[in-house]
Design a protein around this motif. Structure first.
Motif, PDB file in Angstrom:
ATOM      1  N   PHE A 121       0.859  -1.189   0.000  1.00 15.20           N
ATOM      2  CA  PHE A 121       0.000   0.000   0.000  1.00 15.20           C
ATOM      3  C   PHE A 121       0.887   1.229   0.000  1.00 15.20           C
ATOM      4  O   PHE A 121       1.731   1.407   0.876  1.00 15.20           O
ATOM      5  CB  PHE A 121      -0.908   0.006   1.236  1.00 15.20           C
ATOM      6  CG  PHE A 121      -2.133  -0.846   1.080  1.00 15.20           C
ATOM      7  CD1 PHE A 121      -3.389  -0.265   0.954  1.00 15.20           C
ATOM      8  CD2 PHE A 121      -2.034  -2.225   1.048  1.00 15.20           C
ATOM      9  CE1 PHE A 121      -4.518  -1.047   0.796  1.00 15.20           C
ATOM     10  CE2 PHE A 121      -3.163  -3.023   0.894  1.00 15.20           C
ATOM     11  CZ  PHE A 121      -4.408  -2.426   0.773  1.00 15.20           C
ATOM     12  N   TYR A 138      -6.765   0.222  -4.441  1.00 17.87           N
ATOM     13  CA  TYR A 138      -6.867  -0.980  -3.610  1.00 17.87           C
ATOM     14  C   TYR A 138      -8.165  -1.742  -3.874  1.00 17.87           C
ATOM     15  O   TYR A 138      -8.226  -2.941  -3.650  1.00 17.87           O
ATOM     16  CB  TYR A 138      -6.739  -0.624  -2.121  1.00 17.87           C
ATOM     17  CG  TYR A 138      -7.977   0.003  -1.542  1.00 17.87           C
ATOM     18  CD1 TYR A 138      -8.812  -0.715  -0.688  1.00 17.87           C
ATOM     19  CD2 TYR A 138      -8.345   1.308  -1.856  1.00 17.87           C
ATOM     20  CE1 TYR A 138      -9.957  -0.155  -0.164  1.00 17.87           C
ATOM     21  CE2 TYR A 138      -9.475   1.876  -1.341  1.00 17.87           C
ATOM     22  CZ  TYR A 138     -10.286   1.145  -0.491  1.00 17.87           C
ATOM     23  OH  TYR A 138     -11.430   1.711   0.027  1.00 17.87           O
ATOM     24  N   GLY A 196      -7.816  -0.977   4.034  1.00 18.53           N
ATOM     25  CA  GLY A 196      -7.331  -2.105   3.238  1.00 18.53           C
ATOM     26  C   GLY A 196      -7.819  -3.442   3.754  1.00 18.53           C
ATOM     27  O   GLY A 196      -8.265  -4.297   2.980  1.00 18.53           O
TER      28      GLY A 196
END
Length: 165
Positions: A90, A98, A151
């Protein structure tokens, strides 16, 4: 507070890897998120805090006893243990959102230190596994704990979706 000593016979569905985290309260909050989603937390040294730090404990509340976590000396050690899962980096430097990644059981989400993010090589050497959280230009980045939660919950959302039949 110590990392889980006995290996879990059932591997976690997800891993969250913090590469050289600097702020104890962020790591504590991410630990809570990992408990919520059933992820194993990896802390990669050097850390910017002591593992027994009161801020780490406060942010994690009483979740630490339920947290599956490991403390390792370097990223290669974590990657070797996580295999065969995939490592998603990330970064604000990544081109792909994402939400456009397809997460699979056993995947790992990698986040860099709060002050500098991941080293460029961890993003540029594997662009197919580099993702970003889209945001306006005025917001340079998100808090590490927020990024990890965003995430992790997207990955879990995908993992929990029934497969098309």
């Amino acid at each position: 507070m110590s990392p889980t000593a006995v290996p879990d016979p059932t591997p976690p569905r997800l891993h969250v890897v913090l590469y050289q985290p600097e702020i104890a309260s962020n790591a504590g909050s991410i630990g809570r998120t990992c408990v919520a989603v059933g992820a194993r937390l990896w802390l990669v040294r050097p850390l910017g805090f002591l593992v027994g730090d009161r801020h780490l404990k406060r942010a994690g509340l009483d979740y630490w006893e339920h947290l599956d976590w490991r403390l390792v000396d370097d990223l290669d050690e974590a990657v070797a243990a996580i295999s065969p899962g995939r490592l998603w980096s990330f970064s604000t430097r990544a081109g792909r959102s994402y939400t456009n990644a397809r997460y699979l059981p056993g995947d790992a989400l990698l986040f860099g230190p709060e002050s500098r993010g991941l080293p460029p090589r961890l993003v540029e050497d594997r662009p197919e596994f580099a993702v970003r959280i889209p945001m306006r230009a005025e917001a340079r980045s998100l808090n590490l704990a927020v990024s990890a939660a965003v995430g992790a919950f997207e990955a879990v959302r995908q993992l929990d979706e029934p497969t098309a039949g």
